[in-house]
Design a protein around this motif. Structure first.
Motif, PDB file in Angstrom:
ATOM      1  N   ILE A 120      40.509  45.841  31.518  1.00  0.00           N
ATOM      2  CA  ILE A 120      41.742  45.462  30.839  1.00  0.00           C
ATOM      3  C   ILE A 120      42.513  44.615  31.841  1.00  0.00           C
ATOM      4  N   ASN A 121      42.786  43.373  31.445  1.00  0.00           N
ATOM      5  CA  ASN A 121      43.480  42.434  32.323  1.00  0.00           C
ATOM      6  C   ASN A 121      44.889  42.213  31.798  1.00  0.00           C
ATOM      7  N   ALA A 122      45.876  42.335  32.676  1.00  0.00           N
ATOM      8  CA  ALA A 122      47.269  42.113  32.314  1.00  0.00           C
ATOM      9  C   ALA A 122      47.474  40.643  31.929  1.00  0.00           C
ATOM     10  N   PRO A 123      48.515  40.351  31.168  1.00  0.00           N
ATOM     11  CA  PRO A 123      48.806  38.960  30.832  1.00  0.00           C
ATOM     12  C   PRO A 123      48.903  38.094  32.089  1.00  0.00           C
ATOM     13  N   GLY A 124      48.231  36.948  32.063  1.00  0.00           N
ATOM     14  CA  GLY A 124      48.272  36.018  33.188  1.00  0.00           C
ATOM     15  C   GLY A 124      47.480  36.445  34.398  1.00  0.00           C
ATOM     16  N   ALA A 125      46.663  37.498  34.281  1.00  0.00           N
ATOM     17  CA  ALA A 125      45.969  38.054  35.445  1.00  0.00           C
ATOM     18  C   ALA A 125      44.461  37.829  35.365  1.00  0.00           C
ATOM     19  N   GLY A 126      43.858  37.754  36.545  1.00  0.00           N
ATOM     20  CA  GLY A 126      42.415  37.641  36.693  1.00  0.00           C
ATOM     21  C   GLY A 126      42.054  37.727  38.165  1.00  0.00           C
ATOM     22  N   PRO A 127      40.774  37.839  38.470  1.00  0.00           N
ATOM     23  CA  PRO A 127      40.336  37.990  39.864  1.00  0.00           C
ATOM     24  C   PRO A 127      40.354  36.652  40.601  1.00  0.00           C
ATOM     25  N   PRO A 128      40.363  36.695  41.934  1.00  0.00           N
ATOM     26  CA  PRO A 128      40.144  35.458  42.681  1.00  0.00           C
ATOM     27  C   PRO A 128      38.782  34.867  42.310  1.00  0.00           C
ATOM     28  N   ARG A 129      38.655  33.567  42.396  1.00  0.00           N
ATOM     29  CA  ARG A 129      37.345  32.943  42.163  1.00  0.00           C
ATOM     30  C   ARG A 129      36.365  33.515  43.185  1.00  0.00           C
ATOM     31  N   HIS A 130      35.129  33.740  42.734  1.00  0.00           N
ATOM     32  CA  HIS A 130      34.159  34.410  43.593  1.00  0.00           C
ATOM     33  C   HIS A 130      32.743  34.115  43.122  1.00  0.00           C
ATOM     34  N   ARG A 131      31.775  34.561  43.929  1.00  0.00           N
ATOM     35  CA  ARG A 131      30.359  34.508  43.538  1.00  0.00           C
ATOM     36  C   ARG A 131      29.654  35.692  44.172  1.00  0.00           C
TER      37      ARG A 131
END
Length: 160
Positions: A43-54
């Motif tokens: 569940i992601n809060a509004p406007g939220a996400g993880p740092p770019r990654h691989r």
């Protein structure tokens, strides 16, 4: 590959990472599939996400609620409830919830990642906010995850 029995209850408490607006549930841990895959719900809060990654694990995302902007290898696109997105292992990626309400997705990771340990440790690493790139990569080195930059922003635009 064999699958063992598990009943994951919907009332379980999430792993919380407020710094990136994430509540995460491990629905099928690696042991359930002899390490072939794990299954998580986010569940992601509004406007939220993880740092770019691989990372080496491939991920298959199924958007259950809301709308996300995804980026994979520099290509940005929207995914909405019902959409499925597959990200091959080793591909740089990220996503952000672009709605004003929590968004939810299920993620299958293969081969399995010990998601409970990884995200619990990540929560500790981010307890005072998102650390700098060097600190994230020091954490990521243990897990073979490379952090590549800041999260996507909700006002970023798709490329496709």
């Amino acid at each position: 590959m064999s699958i063992s029995f598990l009943h994951s209850h919907g009332t379980e408490s999430p792993i919380e990472i407020p710094a990136i607006g994430l509540d995460l549930f491990v629905r099928l841990p690696p042991a359930t599939s002899d390490g072939a895959f794990c299954f998580i719900e986010t569940i992601n809060a509004p406007g939220a996400g993880p740092p770019r990654h691989r990372h080496r694990e491939a991920e298959i995302f199924r958007v259950m609620e809301g709308r996300y902007l995804y980026e994979a290898d520099g290509r940005r696109f929207f995914a909405e409830a019902g959409d499925v997105v597959s990200i091959p292992g080793g591909v740089a990626h990220g996503f952000v919830n672009v709605t004003d309400a929590p968004a939810r997705q299920y993620i299958l990771m293969t081969p399995a990642l010990d998601a409970a340990a990884f995200f619990t440790e990540l929560a500790g690493t981010m307890r005072d906010g998102v650390p700098d790139q060097a600190a994230l990569n020091a954490f990521g080195a243990k897990w073979n995850v490379q952090f590549l930059g800041p999260p996507l922003r909700p006002d970023d635009q798709p490329t496709a």
